[in-house]
Scaffold this active site. Structure first.
Site, PDB file in Angstrom:
ATOM      1  N   ARG A 242       0.856  -1.198   0.000  1.00  0.00           N
ATOM      2  CA  ARG A 242       0.000   0.000   0.000  1.00  0.00           C
ATOM      3  C   ARG A 242       0.886   1.240   0.000  1.00  0.00           C
ATOM      4  O   ARG A 242       0.625   2.215  -0.682  1.00  0.00           O
ATOM      5  CB  ARG A 242      -0.953   0.003   1.202  1.00  0.00           C
ATOM      6  CG  ARG A 242      -1.650   1.352   1.389  1.00  0.00           C
ATOM      7  CD  ARG A 242      -2.887   1.315   2.291  1.00  0.00           C
ATOM      8  NE  ARG A 242      -2.747   0.439   3.437  1.00  0.00           N
ATOM      9  CZ  ARG A 242      -1.962   0.680   4.489  1.00  0.00           C
ATOM     10  NH1 ARG A 242      -1.245   1.783   4.577  1.00  0.00           N
ATOM     11  NH2 ARG A 242      -1.896  -0.203   5.481  1.00  0.00           N
TER      12      ARG A 242
ATOM     13  N   TYR B  49     -16.555  17.513 -14.920  1.00  0.00           N
ATOM     14  CA  TYR B  49     -16.855  16.093 -15.132  1.00  0.00           C
ATOM     15  C   TYR B  49     -17.866  15.672 -14.062  1.00  0.00           C
ATOM     16  O   TYR B  49     -17.709  15.989 -12.872  1.00  0.00           O
ATOM     17  CB  TYR B  49     -15.547  15.289 -15.015  1.00  0.00           C
ATOM     18  CG  TYR B  49     -15.752  13.808 -15.001  1.00  0.00           C
ATOM     19  CD1 TYR B  49     -16.091  13.129 -16.166  1.00  0.00           C
ATOM     20  CD2 TYR B  49     -15.639  13.078 -13.827  1.00  0.00           C
ATOM     21  CE1 TYR B  49     -16.296  11.758 -16.156  1.00  0.00           C
ATOM     22  CE2 TYR B  49     -15.842  11.705 -13.810  1.00  0.00           C
ATOM     23  CZ  TYR B  49     -16.171  11.059 -14.978  1.00  0.00           C
ATOM     24  OH  TYR B  49     -16.378   9.704 -14.971  1.00  0.00           O
TER      25      TYR B  49
ATOM     26  N   ASP C 271      -7.397  19.373 -14.001  1.00  0.00           N
ATOM     27  CA  ASP C 271      -7.702  18.025 -14.473  1.00  0.00           C
ATOM     28  C   ASP C 271      -7.294  17.994 -15.947  1.00  0.00           C
ATOM     29  O   ASP C 271      -7.950  18.595 -16.794  1.00  0.00           O
ATOM     30  CB  ASP C 271      -9.196  17.734 -14.289  1.00  0.00           C
ATOM     31  CG  ASP C 271      -9.581  16.335 -14.746  1.00  0.00           C
ATOM     32  OD1 ASP C 271      -8.878  15.764 -15.604  1.00  0.00           O
ATOM     33  OD2 ASP C 271     -10.599  15.814 -14.254  1.00  0.00           O
TER      34      ASP C 271
ATOM     35  N   LYS D  94      -8.187   7.132 -19.293  1.00  0.00           N
ATOM     36  CA  LYS D  94      -8.464   7.701 -20.601  1.00  0.00           C
ATOM     37  C   LYS D  94      -7.187   7.675 -21.468  1.00  0.00           C
ATOM     38  O   LYS D  94      -6.713   6.615 -21.776  1.00  0.00           O
ATOM     39  CB  LYS D  94      -9.050   9.107 -20.435  1.00  0.00           C
ATOM     40  CG  LYS D  94     -10.122   9.201 -19.308  1.00  0.00           C
ATOM     41  CD  LYS D  94     -11.377   8.422 -19.572  1.00  0.00           C
ATOM     42  CE  LYS D  94     -12.310   8.308 -18.376  1.00  0.00           C
ATOM     43  NZ  LYS D  94     -12.620   9.536 -17.665  1.00  0.00           N
TER      44      LYS D  94
HETATM   45  C1  PLP Z   1     -13.159   9.885 -16.358  1.00  0.00           C
HETATM   46  C2  PLP Z   1     -12.803  11.211 -15.791  1.00  0.00           C
HETATM   47  C3  PLP Z   1     -12.587  11.391 -14.415  1.00  0.00           C
HETATM   48  C4  PLP Z   1     -12.775  10.279 -13.403  1.00  0.00           C
HETATM   49  O1  PLP Z   1     -11.830   9.278 -13.553  1.00  0.00           O
HETATM   50  P1  PLP Z   1     -12.106   7.729 -13.209  1.00  0.00           P
HETATM   51  O2  PLP Z   1     -10.838   7.067 -13.621  1.00  0.00           O
HETATM   52  O3  PLP Z   1     -13.302   7.302 -14.003  1.00  0.00           O
HETATM   53  O4  PLP Z   1     -12.366   7.667 -11.736  1.00  0.00           O
HETATM   54  C5  PLP Z   1     -12.211  12.647 -13.983  1.00  0.00           C
HETATM   55  N1  PLP Z   1     -12.076  13.680 -14.832  1.00  0.00           N
HETATM   56  C6  PLP Z   1     -12.300  13.556 -16.156  1.00  0.00           C
HETATM   57  C7  PLP Z   1     -12.148  14.734 -17.046  1.00  0.00           C
HETATM   58  C8  PLP Z   1     -12.675  12.321 -16.679  1.00  0.00           C
HETATM   59  O5  PLP Z   1     -12.905  12.207 -17.991  1.00  0.00           O
END
Ligand code: PLP
Length: 393
Positions: free
Chosen positions: A62, A115, A188, A213
Site C-alpha cells: 500500500r 466532469y 484536471d 483515458k
Molecule cells: C473519467 C474522468 C474522471 C474520473 O476518472 P475515473 O478514472 O473514471 O475515476 C475525472 N475527470 C475527467 C475529465 C474524466 O474524464
C-alpha cells in the site's frame, strides 16, 4: 511507518524530450536480470534485512510497490512535476487530493461544467464532510476570480478542455487568480493528456488525471494520478495516499505505464484523425455546429493555441434535425462504438444528454439534447469518415 516512495530516474529525465521521458523515466533496467520493463511485482510485503532493514524503502505494497513506483516516476517526468502519485481511479486521486489539502469549513471553486463524477464527489461526498463549493465557467477568468472566497478558498479546480462542450480555461491566468487569493490551482488534464498540455509548466500546482483515458489509452484499465510541483504538497499527498490506500495494484500500474510509453504517437494520430473528422462534419448538411478548440471560430481557440501542442481527439457536434436524429446517429454508427469513456485507441460515440450527462438534466450543467460526442480513435481515418457519413444518413 515509512512514507518512502523511491523515485529513481525522475530528476535527470527532466532534461530529455517528452517521448524519451515517457519511455525511460522512472525505471532503470532491473540490476539482477536487466529486465527492460518493470516487472509486475505481485507482492504485498517485502523481506527486511533485520528489523527496519528495508531494501530500497519497500515495506508494504500500500505504501509503495516497485511497479507503481516506476509508473509514478514516469508520470512526474511527463508532467514536469516534482512527484507523481498513482491511484486506483481518477476519482480516488481527486478524493485523496482534497483530503490532503482541505479541511472541513474550507471552500473550493469548481468548473460549472465539471466532469459529472467530480461534481458528484464534491457535492455529495466532500460537502457532507464540511467542504463547500461554488462553480464558475473556466473560460471566464473574472467569473472564477469572483467565485473565490479569499481566506476560505483552498483550491481552484479547472478542466480544460471541458466535457463535452470543450470549453477552454487559460491556465496561466487562472493560476495567478488562484495564487493572488492564496489558493492552489488544480488542473484536471485528462482530456488534453500531458503530451498536449503541461499545466505545471504554466503555473498550476497540481495536475489530476483519469489515467483510464488517454494515458492508459487502451480501455483496459481504470486508474488515476496526481502530479505536484511543490514538495510540501507532495508530502501531504504521499501521507494521504498511504493513509487512505486507494492505490492501484501492480497489474494495473503495469498496464497504465505501458500505455504511457506510446502516448505521444497515439495522441498525434488522435489529433490527425480528429482534424479530418472536424473537416468532414463542418461541411455536412446534417450537422448544425461542430465544437472543437482547433476551429478558429471556437471561443477558446486562441487560448488553446497558446497552451496546447495540438487540439486533441475529442469532438462534439450538434445534429441539425434535433434530439431524435442525434440518437439515431449514435445508433447507426458501427466503427464508432456506442459507449461512455474516452481516450482509447478505438473510436467511441455517445449522446451526452442521455448518457454521460443524464444526471445533470435540469441543472445548469444540462447539455443540448442534439449534442453528440466523439472520442476519435486511431483507426484508419477513411473508415471513420465513411462510418459518420452513413450514420448521419
Ligand atoms: C473519467 C474522468 C474522471 C474520473 O476518472 P475515473 O478514472 O473514471 O475515476 C475525472 N475527470 C475527467 C475529465 C474524466 O474524464
Amino acid at each position: 511507518m515509512s512514507q518512502s516512495n523511491p523515485t529513481s530516474g525522475q530528476e535527470h529525465a527532466h532534461k530529455s524530450g517528452f517521448e524519451t521521458r515517457a519511455i525511460h523515466a522512472g525505471y532503470e533496467p532491473d540490476p539482477t536480470t536487466g529486465a527492460v520493463i518493470p516487472p509486475i511485482y505481485a507482492t504485498s510485503t517485502y523481506k527486511q534485512d533485520g528489523v527496519g532493514g528495508m531494501r530500497g524503502g519497500y515495506e508494504y505494497s500500500r505504501s509503495a510497490n516497485p511497479t507503481r513506483t516506476a509508473l509514478e516516476g514516469a508520470l512526474a517526468a511527463v508532467e514536469e512535476g516534482e512527484r507523481g502519485f498513482a491511484f486506483a481511479s481518477g476519482l480516488a486521486a481527486e478524493d485523496t487530493l482534497v483530503r490532503a489539502l482541505c479541511r472541513p469549513g474550507d471552500h473550493v471553486v469548481l468548473p460549472d461544467d465539471a466532469y459529472g463524477g467530480t461534481f458528484r464527489l464534491f457535492d455529495k461526498v466532500e460537502r457532507a464532510w464540511g467542504l463547500e463549493h461554488s462553480s464558475a465557467p473556466v473560460s471566464d477568468v473574472d467569473a472564477v476570480r469572483a467565485a473565490i472566497e479569499p481566506g476560505r478558498t483552498k483550491l481552484v479546480w479547472v478542466e480544460t478542455p471541458t466535457n463535452p462542450l470543450l470549453n477552454i480555461g487559460d491556465i496561466e491566468a487562472l493560476a495567478s487568480v488562484a495564487h493572488d487569493a492564496g489558493a492552489l490551482l488544480v488542473v484536471d488534464n485528462t482530456f488534453a493528456s500531458p503530451y498536449l498540455q503541461q499545466p505545471l509548466v504554466l503555473g498550476a500546482d497540481v495536475v489530476v488525471h483519469s489515467t483510464t483515458k488517454y494515458v492508459g489509452g487502451h480501455s483496459d484499465v481504470v486508474g488515476g494520478a496526481l502530479v505536484v510541483r511543490d514538495l510540501e504538497v507532495a508530502d501531504a499527498v504521499a501521507f494521504h495516499q498511504n493513509s487512505i490506500g486507494a492505490v492501484p495494484g501492480p497489474f494495473d500500474s503495469f498496464l497504465t505505464h505501458r500505455g504511457l510509453k506510446t502516448l505521444a504517437v497515439r495522441m498525434d494520430r488522435h489529433c490527425d484523425n480528429a482534424e479530418r473528422v472536424v473537416e468532414f462534419l463542418t461541411g455536412h448538411p446534417a450537422v448544425a455546429e461542430v465544437i472543437y478548440p482547433g476551429l478558429p471560430e471556437h471561443p477558446g481557440h486562441a487560448v488553446a493555441a497558446k497552451q496546447m501542442r495540438r487540439f486533441g481527439g475529442m469532438v462534439s457536434f450538434r445534429v441539425a434535425a434535433g434530439e431524435q436524429a442525434a440518437l439515431d446517429v449514435c445508433a447507426r454508427a458501427e466503427v464508432f462504438t456506442l459507449g461512455e469513456s474516452l481516450g482509447g485507441v478505438e473510436s467511441l460515440i455517445e449522446h451526452p444528454g442521455r448518457m454521460t450527462h443524464a444526471s445533470v438534466a435540469g441543472t445548469d450543467l444540462e447539455v443540448p439534447a442534439d449534442l453528440v460526442r466523439l472520442s476519435v480513435g486511431i483507426e484508419t481515418v477513411d473508415d471513420l469518415l465513411a462510418d459518420l457519413d452513413r450514420a448521419l444518413g
